[in-house]
Design an enzyme around this catalytic site. Structure first.
Site, PDB file in Angstrom:
ATOM      1  N   LYS A  13       0.825  -1.211   0.000  1.00 48.78           N
ATOM      2  CA  LYS A  13       0.000   0.000   0.000  1.00 48.78           C
ATOM      3  C   LYS A  13       0.862   1.266   0.000  1.00 48.78           C
ATOM      4  O   LYS A  13       0.642   2.170  -0.797  1.00 48.78           O
ATOM      5  CB  LYS A  13      -0.923   0.034   1.245  1.00 48.78           C
ATOM      6  CG  LYS A  13      -1.834  -1.168   1.372  1.00 48.78           C
ATOM      7  CD  LYS A  13      -2.716  -1.074   2.617  1.00 48.78           C
ATOM      8  CE  LYS A  13      -1.966  -1.053   3.928  1.00 48.78           C
ATOM      9  NZ  LYS A  13      -1.258  -2.314   4.261  1.00 48.78           N
ATOM     10  N   ARG A  88      -9.437   1.397   9.232  1.00 49.59           N
ATOM     11  CA  ARG A  88      -9.027   0.021   9.506  1.00 49.59           C
ATOM     12  C   ARG A  88     -10.010  -0.686  10.412  1.00 49.59           C
ATOM     13  O   ARG A  88      -9.748  -1.821  10.810  1.00 49.59           O
ATOM     14  CB  ARG A  88      -7.730   0.071  10.283  1.00 49.59           C
ATOM     15  CG  ARG A  88      -6.487  -0.124   9.521  1.00 49.59           C
ATOM     16  CD  ARG A  88      -5.434   0.148  10.574  1.00 49.59           C
ATOM     17  NE  ARG A  88      -4.322  -0.713  10.438  1.00 49.59           N
ATOM     18  CZ  ARG A  88      -3.252  -0.378   9.731  1.00 49.59           C
ATOM     19  NH1 ARG A  88      -3.183   0.734   9.064  1.00 49.59           N
ATOM     20  NH2 ARG A  88      -2.245  -1.195   9.691  1.00 49.59           N
ATOM     21  N   ARG A 122      11.801  -6.028   4.534  1.00 55.96           N
ATOM     22  CA  ARG A 122      11.658  -4.568   4.361  1.00 55.96           C
ATOM     23  C   ARG A 122      12.730  -3.810   5.137  1.00 55.96           C
ATOM     24  O   ARG A 122      13.062  -4.141   6.256  1.00 55.96           O
ATOM     25  CB  ARG A 122      10.273  -4.123   4.848  1.00 55.96           C
ATOM     26  CG  ARG A 122      10.117  -2.599   4.821  1.00 55.96           C
ATOM     27  CD  ARG A 122       8.697  -2.143   4.883  1.00 55.96           C
ATOM     28  NE  ARG A 122       8.003  -2.625   6.072  1.00 55.96           N
ATOM     29  CZ  ARG A 122       6.703  -2.451   6.273  1.00 55.96           C
ATOM     30  NH1 ARG A 122       5.977  -1.834   5.366  1.00 55.96           N
ATOM     31  NH2 ARG A 122       6.150  -2.905   7.375  1.00 55.96           N
ATOM     32  N   ARG A 155      11.650  -1.803  10.794  1.00 56.64           N
ATOM     33  CA  ARG A 155      10.555  -1.337  11.652  1.00 56.64           C
ATOM     34  C   ARG A 155      10.372  -2.294  12.827  1.00 56.64           C
ATOM     35  O   ARG A 155      10.364  -3.512  12.618  1.00 56.64           O
ATOM     36  CB  ARG A 155       9.255  -1.259  10.841  1.00 56.64           C
ATOM     37  CG  ARG A 155       8.957   0.137  10.317  1.00 56.64           C
ATOM     38  CD  ARG A 155       7.809   0.187   9.353  1.00 56.64           C
ATOM     39  NE  ARG A 155       6.554  -0.381   9.824  1.00 56.64           N
ATOM     40  CZ  ARG A 155       5.405  -0.332   9.150  1.00 56.64           C
ATOM     41  NH1 ARG A 155       5.360   0.272   7.968  1.00 56.64           N
ATOM     42  NH2 ARG A 155       4.317  -0.876   9.631  1.00 56.64           N
ATOM     43  N   ARG A 166      -0.150  -8.593  13.771  1.00 54.87           N
ATOM     44  CA  ARG A 166      -0.762  -7.669  12.804  1.00 54.87           C
ATOM     45  C   ARG A 166      -1.680  -8.414  11.841  1.00 54.87           C
ATOM     46  O   ARG A 166      -2.732  -7.903  11.457  1.00 54.87           O
ATOM     47  CB  ARG A 166       0.329  -6.927  12.023  1.00 54.87           C
ATOM     48  CG  ARG A 166       0.992  -5.836  12.864  1.00 54.87           C
ATOM     49  CD  ARG A 166       2.362  -5.489  12.341  1.00 54.87           C
ATOM     50  NE  ARG A 166       2.328  -4.805  11.061  1.00 54.87           N
ATOM     51  CZ  ARG A 166       3.373  -4.757  10.236  1.00 54.87           C
ATOM     52  NH1 ARG A 166       4.511  -5.347  10.551  1.00 54.87           N
ATOM     53  NH2 ARG A 166       3.268  -4.114   9.094  1.00 54.87           N
TER      54      ARG A 166
HETATM   55  P1  AP5 Z   1       4.910  -1.618   1.763  1.00 51.90           P
HETATM   56  O1  AP5 Z   1       4.546  -0.767   0.597  1.00 51.90           O
HETATM   57  O2  AP5 Z   1       5.716  -1.012   2.846  1.00 51.90           O
HETATM   58  O3  AP5 Z   1       3.585  -2.328   2.355  1.00 51.90           O
HETATM   59  P2  AP5 Z   1       2.362  -1.733   3.168  1.00 51.90           P
HETATM   60  O4  AP5 Z   1       1.133  -2.354   2.627  1.00 51.90           O
HETATM   61  O5  AP5 Z   1       2.424  -0.246   3.232  1.00 51.90           O
HETATM   62  O6  AP5 Z   1       2.657  -2.412   4.584  1.00 51.90           O
HETATM   63  P3  AP5 Z   1       2.678  -1.807   6.056  1.00 51.90           P
HETATM   64  O7  AP5 Z   1       3.389  -2.828   6.896  1.00 51.90           O
HETATM   65  O8  AP5 Z   1       3.185  -0.412   6.100  1.00 51.90           O
HETATM   66  O9  AP5 Z   1       1.160  -1.828   6.387  1.00 51.90           O
HETATM   67  P4  AP5 Z   1       0.501  -1.805   7.722  1.00 51.90           P
HETATM   68  O10 AP5 Z   1      -0.886  -1.613   7.349  1.00 51.90           O
HETATM   69  O11 AP5 Z   1       0.766  -2.985   8.595  1.00 51.90           O
HETATM   70  O12 AP5 Z   1       1.264  -0.628   8.527  1.00 51.90           O
HETATM   71  P5  AP5 Z   1       0.908   0.903   8.789  1.00 51.90           P
HETATM   72  O13 AP5 Z   1       2.138   1.675   8.648  1.00 51.90           O
HETATM   73  O14 AP5 Z   1      -0.299   1.300   8.052  1.00 51.90           O
HETATM   74  O15 AP5 Z   1       5.655  -2.916   1.184  1.00 51.90           O
HETATM   75  C1  AP5 Z   1       6.158  -3.942   2.044  1.00 51.90           C
HETATM   76  C2  AP5 Z   1       7.479  -4.471   1.497  1.00 51.90           C
HETATM   77  O16 AP5 Z   1       7.248  -5.109   0.229  1.00 51.90           O
HETATM   78  C3  AP5 Z   1       8.534  -3.389   1.218  1.00 51.90           C
HETATM   79  O17 AP5 Z   1       9.787  -3.900   1.531  1.00 51.90           O
HETATM   80  C4  AP5 Z   1       8.412  -3.113  -0.301  1.00 51.90           C
HETATM   81  O18 AP5 Z   1       9.647  -2.690  -0.857  1.00 51.90           O
HETATM   82  C5  AP5 Z   1       8.006  -4.482  -0.822  1.00 51.90           C
HETATM   83  N1  AP5 Z   1       7.107  -4.437  -1.979  1.00 51.90           N
HETATM   84  C6  AP5 Z   1       6.095  -3.544  -2.202  1.00 51.90           C
HETATM   85  N2  AP5 Z   1       5.430  -3.863  -3.347  1.00 51.90           N
HETATM   86  C7  AP5 Z   1       6.022  -4.982  -3.835  1.00 51.90           C
HETATM   87  C8  AP5 Z   1       5.785  -5.818  -4.987  1.00 51.90           C
HETATM   88  N3  AP5 Z   1       4.798  -5.547  -5.850  1.00 51.90           N
HETATM   89  N4  AP5 Z   1       6.597  -6.883  -5.172  1.00 51.90           N
HETATM   90  C9  AP5 Z   1       7.600  -7.176  -4.294  1.00 51.90           C
HETATM   91  N5  AP5 Z   1       7.877  -6.426  -3.198  1.00 51.90           N
HETATM   92  C10 AP5 Z   1       7.087  -5.351  -2.957  1.00 51.90           C
HETATM   93  O19 AP5 Z   1       0.478   0.838  10.336  1.00 51.90           O
HETATM   94  C11 AP5 Z   1       1.431   0.554  11.331  1.00 51.90           C
HETATM   95  C12 AP5 Z   1       0.760   0.595  12.699  1.00 51.90           C
HETATM   96  O20 AP5 Z   1       0.264   1.912  12.984  1.00 51.90           O
HETATM   97  C13 AP5 Z   1      -0.464  -0.316  12.888  1.00 51.90           C
HETATM   98  O21 AP5 Z   1      -0.109  -1.644  13.191  1.00 51.90           O
HETATM   99  C14 AP5 Z   1      -1.190   0.401  14.033  1.00 51.90           C
HETATM  100  O22 AP5 Z   1      -0.577   0.137  15.277  1.00 51.90           O
HETATM  101  C15 AP5 Z   1      -0.973   1.862  13.697  1.00 51.90           C
HETATM  102  N6  AP5 Z   1      -2.046   2.380  12.817  1.00 51.90           N
HETATM  103  C16 AP5 Z   1      -1.909   2.893  11.566  1.00 51.90           C
HETATM  104  N7  AP5 Z   1      -3.089   3.252  11.058  1.00 51.90           N
HETATM  105  C17 AP5 Z   1      -4.014   2.954  12.010  1.00 51.90           C
HETATM  106  C18 AP5 Z   1      -5.428   3.079  12.068  1.00 51.90           C
HETATM  107  N8  AP5 Z   1      -6.132   3.576  11.031  1.00 51.90           N
HETATM  108  N9  AP5 Z   1      -6.059   2.672  13.190  1.00 51.90           N
HETATM  109  C19 AP5 Z   1      -5.367   2.171  14.241  1.00 51.90           C
HETATM  110  N10 AP5 Z   1      -4.036   2.009  14.247  1.00 51.90           N
HETATM  111  C20 AP5 Z   1      -3.350   2.412  13.142  1.00 51.90           C
HETATM  112 ZN    ZN Z   2       2.785   1.134   4.791  1.00 50.02          ZN
END
Ligand code: AP5
Ligand code: ZN
Length: 208
Positions: A13, A88, A122, A155, A166
């Site tokens: 994402k 979410r 990552r 991270r 997660r």
């Molecule tokens: P990446 O693009 O980083 O993936 P992502 O979907 O953004 O994954 P996240 O881990 O950031 O999502 P998340 O939802 O768990 O975390 P968030 O930061 O939102 O890609 C992943 C890897 O794959 C990278 O190494 C990339 O290079 C590689 N890649 C990408 N595309 C590829 C492809 N096509 N092929 C191969 N490799 C690829 O949330 C973190 C925390 O914040 C949550 O756990 C929670 O505690 C809090 N939080 C955030 N938002 C909320 C909310 N709305 N409500 C409550 N808590 C929240």
């Molecule tokens: Zn992300």
């Protein structure tokens, strides 16, 4: 264009949101990035949620809802936005519907073994949020950011126990949003398995 990127952790994402936002010149609003910056800066919000985020649980709805409502009120979101990682939970989606409309919800679809591979490889440049992968998207110099040459880091929530938590949290609290938005005719599914350029091409086709 007002877009939501929905999907399990590690589905790509953030990677796709940053590319598409750049192309459409609209803000990429990642609640995860905002929360991690608050933790890094030791703000009141950051101190409150540090443990929660590092264990992979969700921070309370009222905090993220206020955060997003304030961010969408900023001028640059007038022309559109990509919300990455919000909503979410069903209460977050209901709250969002009170203060903004949405044109489309992109559902990133990826199976668990691939998610684990992506998250465990990552590497991130903390200051800019630039994201790499040791195999799929390696930096030019091992362990260093391409632009600044600074150290990359892992991270805290990409440790194996936090990843498992997660995934469980996603299934329980976030996956119900697929039906929620599908019932409202807003959902578009995106196969997140192909290489980044191919996923981006498919995404562009859906959103143009
Ligand atoms: P990446 O693009 O980083 O993936 P992502 O979907 O953004 O994954 P996240 O881990 O950031 O999502 P998340 O939802 O768990 O975390 P968030 O930061 O939102 O890609 C992943 C890897 O794959 C990278 O190494 C990339 O290079 C590689 N890649 C990408 N595309 C590829 C492809 N096509 N092929 C191969 N490799 C690829 O949330 C973190 C925390 O914040 C949550 O756990 C929670 O505690 C809090 N939080 C955030 N938002 C909320 C909310 N709305 N409500 C409550 N808590 C929240
Ligand atoms: Zn992300």
């Amino acid at each position: 264009m007002r877009l939501i990127f929905l999907g399990p952790p590690g589905a790509g994402k953030g990677t796709m949101a940053s590319r598409l936002a750049h192309e459409l010149t609209i803000p990429h609003i990642s609640t995860g990035d905002i929360i991690r910056a608050a933790i890094q800066n030791g703000t009141e919000l950051g101190l409150k949620v540090k443990r929660i985020v590092e264990s992979g649980d969700l921070v309370p709805d009222d905090l993220t809802i206020t955060l997003v409502q304030n961010r969408l009120a900023e001028k640059d979101a007038d022309r559109g936005f990509i919300l990455d990682g919000f909503p979410r939970t069903i209460p977050q989606a209901e709250a969002l519907s009170q203060f903004s409309s949405v044109d489309k919800v992109i559902n990133f679809d990826l199976e668990e073994d691939e998610i684990i591979k992506r998250l465990s490889g990552r590497r991130v440049h903390k200051a800019s949020g630039r994201t790499y992968h040791v195999i799929y998207n390696p930096p030019k110099v091992d362990g260093k950011d391409d632009v600044t040459g600074e150290e990359l880091s892992i991270r805290p929530d990409d440790q194996v126990d936090a990843i498992k938590n997660r995934l469980a949290v996603y299934e329980k609290q976030t996956a119900p949003l697929i039906k929620y938005y599908s019932d409202r005719n807003l959902l578009a599914n995106l196969d997140a398995r192909p290489a980044p350029d191919a996923v981006f091409q498919a995404l562009t086709a859906i959103t143009s």
